[in-house]
Design an enzyme around this catalytic site. Sequence first.
Site, PDB file in Angstrom:
ATOM      1  N   PRO A  96       2.586   2.420  12.395  1.00 19.21           N
ATOM      2  CA  PRO A  96       3.189   3.708  12.767  1.00 19.21           C
ATOM      3  C   PRO A  96       2.886   4.091  14.222  1.00 19.21           C
ATOM      4  O   PRO A  96       1.766   3.906  14.700  1.00 19.21           O
ATOM      5  CB  PRO A  96       2.549   4.696  11.787  1.00 19.21           C
ATOM      6  CG  PRO A  96       2.156   3.866  10.617  1.00 19.21           C
ATOM      7  CD  PRO A  96       1.754   2.539  11.182  1.00 19.21           C
ATOM      8  N   TYR A 128      -4.503  -2.923  19.904  1.00 20.52           N
ATOM      9  CA  TYR A 128      -3.245  -3.545  19.463  1.00 20.52           C
ATOM     10  C   TYR A 128      -2.081  -2.838  20.158  1.00 20.52           C
ATOM     11  O   TYR A 128      -2.019  -1.607  20.193  1.00 20.52           O
ATOM     12  CB  TYR A 128      -3.085  -3.452  17.949  1.00 20.52           C
ATOM     13  CG  TYR A 128      -4.214  -4.090  17.149  1.00 20.52           C
ATOM     14  CD1 TYR A 128      -5.054  -5.059  17.709  1.00 20.52           C
ATOM     15  CD2 TYR A 128      -4.442  -3.729  15.826  1.00 20.52           C
ATOM     16  CE1 TYR A 128      -6.090  -5.631  16.977  1.00 20.52           C
ATOM     17  CE2 TYR A 128      -5.473  -4.295  15.085  1.00 20.52           C
ATOM     18  CZ  TYR A 128      -6.296  -5.238  15.666  1.00 20.52           C
ATOM     19  OH  TYR A 128      -7.312  -5.795  14.933  1.00 20.52           O
ATOM     20  N   ASP A 179       0.106  -1.493  23.318  1.00 19.80           N
ATOM     21  CA  ASP A 179      -0.370  -0.930  24.590  1.00 19.80           C
ATOM     22  C   ASP A 179      -1.328   0.245  24.378  1.00 19.80           C
ATOM     23  O   ASP A 179      -1.762   0.877  25.341  1.00 19.80           O
ATOM     24  CB  ASP A 179       0.815  -0.517  25.476  1.00 19.80           C
ATOM     25  CG  ASP A 179       1.654   0.582  24.843  1.00 19.80           C
ATOM     26  OD1 ASP A 179       1.272   1.099  23.762  1.00 19.80           O
ATOM     27  OD2 ASP A 179       2.707   0.935  25.408  1.00 19.80           O
ATOM     28  N   ARG A 200     -10.699  -1.390  10.600  1.00 21.31           N
ATOM     29  CA  ARG A 200     -10.022  -0.202  11.124  1.00 21.31           C
ATOM     30  C   ARG A 200     -10.501   0.120  12.530  1.00 21.31           C
ATOM     31  O   ARG A 200     -11.544  -0.337  12.976  1.00 21.31           O
ATOM     32  CB  ARG A 200     -10.205   0.977  10.180  1.00 21.31           C
ATOM     33  CG  ARG A 200      -9.073   0.952   9.154  1.00 21.31           C
ATOM     34  CD  ARG A 200      -9.133   2.065   8.208  1.00 21.31           C
ATOM     35  NE  ARG A 200     -10.134   1.801   7.205  1.00 21.31           N
ATOM     36  CZ  ARG A 200     -10.212   2.433   6.053  1.00 21.31           C
ATOM     37  NH1 ARG A 200      -9.335   3.365   5.770  1.00 21.31           N
ATOM     38  NH2 ARG A 200     -11.151   2.150   5.181  1.00 21.31           N
ATOM     39  N   GLY A 247       2.980   1.411  -3.102  1.00 13.42           N
ATOM     40  CA  GLY A 247       2.037   1.547  -4.218  1.00 13.42           C
ATOM     41  C   GLY A 247       1.547   2.982  -4.330  1.00 13.42           C
ATOM     42  O   GLY A 247       1.524   3.569  -5.418  1.00 13.42           O
ATOM     43  N   TYR A 266       0.845  -1.209   0.000  1.00 12.50           N
ATOM     44  CA  TYR A 266       0.000   0.000   0.000  1.00 12.50           C
ATOM     45  C   TYR A 266       0.875   1.250   0.000  1.00 12.50           C
ATOM     46  O   TYR A 266       0.705   2.139  -0.840  1.00 12.50           O
ATOM     47  CB  TYR A 266      -0.893  -0.047   1.241  1.00 12.50           C
ATOM     48  CG  TYR A 266      -1.937   1.029   1.312  1.00 12.50           C
ATOM     49  CD1 TYR A 266      -3.080   0.983   0.519  1.00 12.50           C
ATOM     50  CD2 TYR A 266      -1.804   2.095   2.201  1.00 12.50           C
ATOM     51  CE1 TYR A 266      -4.061   1.961   0.613  1.00 12.50           C
ATOM     52  CE2 TYR A 266      -2.779   3.074   2.300  1.00 12.50           C
ATOM     53  CZ  TYR A 266      -3.911   3.002   1.505  1.00 12.50           C
ATOM     54  OH  TYR A 266      -4.875   3.981   1.601  1.00 12.50           O
ATOM     55  N   ARG A 321      -3.270   8.468  16.485  1.00 14.84           N
ATOM     56  CA  ARG A 321      -3.861   8.772  15.183  1.00 14.84           C
ATOM     57  C   ARG A 321      -4.703  10.033  15.367  1.00 14.84           C
ATOM     58  O   ARG A 321      -5.076  10.394  16.474  1.00 14.84           O
ATOM     59  CB  ARG A 321      -4.771   7.639  14.683  1.00 14.84           C
ATOM     60  CG  ARG A 321      -4.070   6.310  14.377  1.00 14.84           C
ATOM     61  CD  ARG A 321      -3.125   6.398  13.197  1.00 14.84           C
ATOM     62  NE  ARG A 321      -2.593   5.096  12.816  1.00 14.84           N
ATOM     63  CZ  ARG A 321      -1.503   4.542  13.353  1.00 14.84           C
ATOM     64  NH1 ARG A 321      -0.827   5.163  14.306  1.00 14.84           N
ATOM     65  NH2 ARG A 321      -1.068   3.371  12.915  1.00 14.84           N
ATOM     66  N   ASN A 363      -6.323   9.348   8.641  1.00 18.68           N
ATOM     67  CA  ASN A 363      -7.404   8.483   9.145  1.00 18.68           C
ATOM     68  C   ASN A 363      -8.764   9.187   9.116  1.00 18.68           C
ATOM     69  O   ASN A 363      -8.905  10.268   9.698  1.00 18.68           O
ATOM     70  CB  ASN A 363      -7.100   8.020  10.570  1.00 18.68           C
ATOM     71  CG  ASN A 363      -5.867   7.135  10.624  1.00 18.68           C
ATOM     72  OD1 ASN A 363      -4.764   7.598  10.357  1.00 18.68           O
ATOM     73  ND2 ASN A 363      -6.055   5.874  10.935  1.00 18.68           N
TER      74      ASN A 363
END
Length: 311
Positions: A274, A205, A207, A187, A149, A146, A212, A175
Amino acid sequence: MSKKRILVTGGAGFLGTNLTARLLNEGHHIICVDNFLSGLKEHIVGFLDNPNYQLIEHDIIDPIDLEVDEIYNLACAGSPPHYQANPIHTTKTCVHGILNMLELAKKNNARIMQASTSEVYGDPEVHPQVESYLGNVNPNGIRSCYDEGKRCAESLCFDHQRMYGTNIKIARIFNTYGPHMDPKDGRVVSNFIVQSLRDEPLTVYGDGSQTRSFCYVDDLIEGFIRLMASENFTGPVNLGNPVEFTVKELAEKTLQMINPEAQVSYLPLPSDDPTKRKPDITLAKSKLGWEPSIALDDGLIKTIEYFKSVV
Ligand code: UDP
């Protein structure tokens, strides 16, 4: 405003559906091209009776010939589990897809907006991310199909502009959430809402300290429209909400709003996830007069209402 023939690739996806509703409302003719790999038929049934709406089931990795005035190239799964399910097809969608759309834009002398992404910055070492930051991307990890790409797609857009004068516009989308996300999208916002509504544990996922910045979809679509209408400006331009939250804060917020009794379950952090992300939107403000107007709490309320009606 004059009526335009507007191609929306990925028109049955989350962003495509929201963009189509807005453009139909403005009186334009919409051609939706979608291969329904991640787009949903139920998103577009409401459009099918509209004489200004045309659906073409087609995969943009193959060329297509159409008469259009504008192209929004949104086709490509944006959710990590979806784009990682067939990563080679994801790369083809990004690279062959934009090349086919650029050829179509050139032939029609049409404007084309490419849906690029904050993923071009990878796991950023510059925070917040400015458009001039060149990124920190793993070229061979599970997100590379991704990220690379989309980077290659930007490169092709600019080469097309330099070689043929193609009228390109590049939006780097951060986001985004809102109605018409697929409940199975994977998501974080949709997962947390759907899990809370179903009284299932929220899957954080790692801690949950990764950050975001979440933009409500109506704000993003306004940014698309302004970018497409802009003169003498190609971008790339960041479009996103600059208010940053940790994933754990989002989980707590969702629990409070829907189901304070629901549990949180901590799962391993996927590789190359990230650690932080937040757009610098100075350029969007100055070139497009754009900034988000919908705060996370307000956007979540609207999104929760939507998910209550579909799950
Ligand atoms: N995430 C999470 N639980 C989930 C889905 C995602 O904690 O059920 C995390 C994910 O690891 C990432 C962030 O939330 O750090 C945003 O993930 P998403 O898939 O929404 O988009 P990304 O920004 O990673 O492309």
